[in-house]
Design a protein around this motif. Structure first.
Motif: not given
Lengths: 451, 275, 340
Positions: A431-432, A230-231, A237-241
């Motif tokens: 993740k960070r 997911t971008w 932006s939502a890459v970490a999720d």
């Protein structure tokens, strides 16, 4: 300034300074009054006769530029009083720069994902023309039927799409005992490691698959498309999720370590250019590679004796990404707002995107995938087995693309930058660091949207 | 101690020769590679085998080298001429005419000369875009008609060294300011004018940033420096040809230097050592 | 367009350094008589073009740039006033500007001193040469003449890790050559090698200054039994210090705008060209290690067309450059006779 300063501010300079600032402010306001005008009204009926010059800017080079030139010739034959001046081989950023700075652009052909978000405001809304001339929205297939509109404006139409897949050297695979291409990234890795050979000094002789981000078409967009990532979510932006990103990046990092980062770098730096006859897949130095459908045409011309196969790119097992589709991108074409010859410009756009013969000729020449439904179905579409793979993938429901945003290529470039840095280091903290990517993308979007 | 002196003489010479060798190595390898075939350049070979003269003909076939050279000549030549028209008179005024703001004026010249051009880039680009000349040579050439800070500075330094008596004498003979400038100052400052011209010419010839910003969208208007940087793009591993183009791009500058070396050195010496 | 071209600094440095201490002729005694109208008109005609240039190409853009730096401006719409948003992004959010500024700083604090030291070293060697002095001078000066783009293309080829002659040579001695321009930790040092190779422009200035040091001072020192080191410390250095200062300042200013060499090195070493690999994808390779401040400004301004943001970056560059120039003007006291 202190009195010790040998250059005291001369008094007349101050007065002159105040005058100049006033002058500058005035001139700036006068100059910036030249903002691009909004779209004018569209004539109720298409003109029966077209004339004048149309400036077409596109990003194709060499062999591919010749294909565009031949389509343009066909167009000129239909409209003998229209002259199309072609500006070939222009990078997308350059085309955006030219159209923004008032250059002579009537029609521009660029890449949707990288450019549409920044370029759309310089382009005319095509919806009124489409309504008037009876071009239906659903004439186009796949995900790009709608993707070439941005923020509710139909600023362009798709010409052809690029579908990414796996190219494999059948002779090298057979020598290693493989008859079928990999279907998951794990299989890809296992096969690649087995296919890799080393010279006596320890350096790489033949490489099974080059896992480095930045190598040819290995980008966060193309690899992300094989892992169901997911971008963005609600414009942010939502890459970490997205757990798929973490898993994909960890896999790649691990893969690079199994061969050695430095070895891969040295090997890559000594390879021939991607677009030349020295392309490492074409001359057998790389056994498998991620590439677009156009490679079929390059191989046909530059390495006709290469024994190879194509397949959908392997997917990340358990990511939810279904095997068979993959990352898809498209070229799109639109009319510049500032064009002084919009009807002729629209006619060229309409011809290149909605005329079945033109679309087939374009696809046959570029070996890109047609976006026009009637062209895909046309018996005139020349499809070798290797090329057929990509046509099928383009229609596969698992096909996906990266979102079009106001920051254009900065979206994926931010991820690419992170990833190229990450693959070099010792890993960890994923993740960070992905959260940092989210912040960076959101900040860039925020600056662009600032009012 | 003569032995110690001899020893240091030998050591210095050895060091100098070693340095000269290191400085020459890049040139030698570039030129040698320009004679290698395309496949040989990828093998790490050091000596061309066989000698491929074809790289040079290939260079002219695959790139519009003539056009690039012509563009560079146009850009550098016109800029130099315009610079002379605008900067020689004002340099004379700054050096020899006393007026109220001369201190301020010279201060501004120094600051304009030293500030990085990027600090004015955005508005200037907007202006050129407003007049719709981005893509042409105008944004690169036209500013020189309105003076080049560095040239003004350089020429002023030259004019300063010309004794005031010549000016007084010329004024007695009934010459106006233009007469003094053209009949007395310019002939006497020939080496300085030549040096300023050469520096301006080389600066434009070597310029990459300007063409990147303003003319890169139009391949018809690529000068050689930009063309060379883009050439590797379409031929990135045909190193033989790339090195041939690199050699060709360098050749004119070196030739100009050797022909103008006396003016060059004389100019530098005049500006520098006398003072 | 002035560029970071090092050749341009040759006469700058020389001329200024030698002329700054005394500018007597610029100010002849007060001319007793009034100028005639005709003479005023001719003087006016001599300065009118540069005066227009000063306003149109310097003062106006400087002021306009300040205004743009407070706006969101893409050249397509009108500038929208957004206050300090650009500066906020610059100082607290932009993920790449910090690295770009650090890279530029690297060139300022490493490239400039190393270039100066090597120039001085070679110039010192050359001062002793009586025979063939011109030959040696030309030999070491020549690399500075090579167009920067050509020298970068050449160097990246020479240092190609897989196929370049340098690593081939190293391999002959059993050394496994590094990745040079393809290694983020070696790419800047590789450009440093290039910078030292091209040090001729600085070297000729130093050479002239060294030859200009009065001989009798050395002779007097020798009579007092001074060592070579002492002579250098107490005679050579003080004599050439104005030249050193000016060359340091012009060097720093040039390093602040370091663009061409890094940009071309990145794109050649990357070896990647293609349909959508725009310059923003190529600049800085490898891993942003060669992304300098001015390159990032170029990308933001002319690839992403965030001109307001690029203007804010230009304001910061202006402040830094102005501070460096102020140091020069203060120290050199260039205008003492004029100002006070």
């Amino acid at each position: 300034m202190t009195s010790a300063n040998p250059i005291p501010p001369p008094r007349p300079l101050r007065r002159a300074g105040a005058l100049l600032i006033a002058l500058a402010a005035g001139a700036t306001l006068a100059l910036s009054g030249c903002a691009v005008a909004e779209d004018g009204p569209v004539a109720a009926a298409a003109p029966t006769h077209l004339s004048g010059t149309v400036q077409l800017w596109h990003h194709y080079n060499g062999r591919e530029a010749k294909v565009i030139a031949s389509i343009v010739d066909d167009f000129e034959q239909r409209h003998p009083d229209v002259r199309v001046r072609v500006h070939a081989g222009q990078q997308d950023t350059k085309i955006t720069q030219v159209v923004s700075s008032g250059g002579d652009v009537d029609v521009m052909l660029t890449n949707v994902n990288a450019t549409l978000g920044t370029a759309c405001k310089t382009m005319s809304d095509l919806a009124p023309y489409m309504r008037r001339d009876g071009v239906p929205d659903d004439a186009f297939q796949g995900i790009f039927a709608q993707a070439t509109a941005f923020e509710g404006r139909r600023c362009s139409l798709p010409t052809t799409s690029d579908v990414y897949g796996l190219y494999y050297n059948t002779r090298l695979l057979a020598e290693a005992g493989y008859t079928t291409p990999p279907r998951t990234l794990r299989e890809l890795e296992d096969m690649a490691l087995k296919l890799t050979t080393y010279k006596s000094d320890g350096s790489i002789g033949t490489l099974g698959f080059n896992p480095l981000i930045g190598f040819q078409q290995n980008t966060s967009a193309t690899l992300g498309g094989t892992a169901g990532v997911t971008w963005t979510k609600d414009g942010d932006s939502a890459v970490a999720d997205s757990p798929q990103w973490a898993e994909l990046i960890a896999w790649q990092h691990d893969f690079v370590r199994k061969i050695g980062y430095d070895k891969l770098k040295t090997f890559t730096a000594g390879l021939g250019d991607e677009w030349s006859a020295n392309n490492p897949f074409q001359n057998g130095r790389v056994a498998m590679t991620l590439d677009g459908e156009w490679r079929v045409a390059f191989i046909e011309e530059q390495a006709p004796r290469l024994e190879y196969g194509t397949a959908p790119f392997p997917v990340l097992a358990g990511s939810g990404q279904e095997y068979g589709g993959g990352f898809v991108s498209a070229a799109d074409i639109g009319v510049a707002k500032r064009s002084g010859n919009k009807e002729a410009a629209w006619a060229l756009v309409k011809y290149m995107t909605t005329d079945t013969d033109a679309a087939v000729k374009l696809a046959n020449g570029l070996k890109n995938i047609p976006t026009l439904k009637s062209a895909v179905a046309s018996p005139a579409l020349q499809a070798s087995p290797q090329y057929r793979t990509f046509i099928e993938a383009s229609a596969h429901p698992a096909g996906n693309t990266s979102p079009v945003t106001e920051i254009g290529s900065t979206l994926t470039a931010t991820m690419d930058d992170f990833w190229t840095d990450y693959q070099r280091g010792s890993g960890g903290n994923l993740k960070r660091r992905l959260e940092k990517v989210d912040t960076d993308i959101d900040n860039a979007l925020g600056l662009r949207r600032a009012k | 101690m003569p032995t110690k002196r001899a020893l240091s003489y030998v050591a210095e010479h050895a060091l100098l020769l070693a340095l000269a060798f290191v400085f020459l190595v890049p040139v030698v390898f570039v030129v040698l590679t320009s004679f290698m075939g395309g496949n040989q350049t990828l093998t790490g070979a050091l000596w061309p085998n066989p000698f491929e003269w074809s790289n040079y003909t290939k260079a002219f076939d695959t790139a519009p080298l003539g056009r690039w050279f012509a563009n560079s000549l146009l850009y550098a030549g016109t800029s130099t001429l315009l610079m002379l028209v605008s900067s020689v008179p004002v340099a004379y005024v700054l050096a020899k005419v006393r007026f109220r703001f001369s201190g301020v004026a010279f201060f501004v010249v120094i600051v304009a000369m030293l500030l990085p051009p990027q600090v004015t880039q955005v508005p200037l680009y907007a202006v050129w875009a407003h007049f719709r000349v981005v893509g042409t040579f105008w944004p690169l050439i036209l500013p020189h008609l309105f003076g080049s800070a560095f040239s003004i500075f350089l020429l002023r330094q030259f004019f300063l060294s010309i004794p005031k008596e010549y000016i007084d004498a010329a004024r007695m003979d009934g010459n106006g300011e233009w007469g003094i400038l053209l009949r007395i100052m310019v002939p006497m400052a020939k080496p300085g004018i030549a040096a300023a011209s050469i520096f301006m010419f080389f600066q434009c010839w070597n310029d990459y940033y300007g063409p990147l910003l303003y003319t890169s969208e139009n391949p018809d208007n690529w000068p050689i420096a930009y063309g060379l940087a883009s050439f590797h793009g379409s031929h990135s591993t045909d190193w033989g040809v790339i090195m041939a183009v690199t050699t060709l791009a360098t050749l004119p500058v070196v030739v100009v230097f050797f022909f103008a070396q006396r003016t060059f050195v004389q100019g530098i010496t005049l500006t520098g050592v006398k003072g | 367009m002035p560029d970071a071209n090092p050749i341009a600094t040759v006469p700058r440095a020389r001329a200024a350094a030698h002329h700054t201490p005394n500018t007597p002729e610029a100010h002849p005694k007060r001319a007793g008589r009034r100028r005639t109208l005709r003479s005023r008109l001719s003087i006016g005609s001599m300065v009118i073009l540069p005066l227009i240039g000063l306003v149109a190409f310097f003062l106006y853009p400087l002021c306009a740039n300040l205004y743009y730096s407070f706006t969101n401006y893409d050249l397509v719409g009108s500038p929208k006033w957004i206050g300090l948003r650009n500066y906020d992004y610059l100082f607290t959010q932009d993920p790449r500007v910090g690295g770009a500024a650090r890279n530029t700083l690297w060139f300022v604090v490493i490239l400039v001193p190393v270039r100066m030291a090597s120039s001085l070293g070679i110039a010192l060697l050359l001062t002793r040469r009586k025979r063939a002095a011109g030959f040696w001078r030309t030999l070491f000066y020549l690399p500075a003449l090579v167009p920067p783009v050509a020298s970068v293309v050449g160097f990246v080829f020479l240092f190609n890790p897989g196929t370049g002659p340098i690593n081939t040579l190293l391999r002959k001695f059993g050394i496994d050559g590094p990745l040079w321009f393809n290694d983020p930790s070696l790419s800047k040092p590789s450009l440093l090698l290039l910078g030292v190779w091209m040090m001729g422009d600085v070297m000729v200035i130093f050479l002239a200054a060294l030859l200009d040091v009065p001989k009798d001072q050395y002779e007097a020192a020798e009579l007092d039994g001074a060592s070579a080191r002492q002579k250098f410390r107490f005679i050579t250095l003080p004599n050439i210090s104005p030249v050193l200062l000016f060359s340091a300042v012009t060097g720093v200013i040039a390093a602040l705008q370091y663009f061409t060499e890094a940009a071309v090195a990145s794109s050649v070493a990357n070896g990647k060209t293609g349909i959508d690999a725009g310059p923003d994808r190529l600049l800085g390779y490898p891993n942003d290690s060669l992304l300098t401040y001015t390159q990032w400004m170029y990308v933001q301004g002319f690839n992403s067309f965030q001109l307001g943001y690029a203007a804010a970056m230009a304001v910061v560059l202006f402040v830094v450059a102005a501070a460096v120039i102020a140091v020069l003007l203060r120290r050199a006291g260039m205008f003492q006779q004029k100002g006070a």
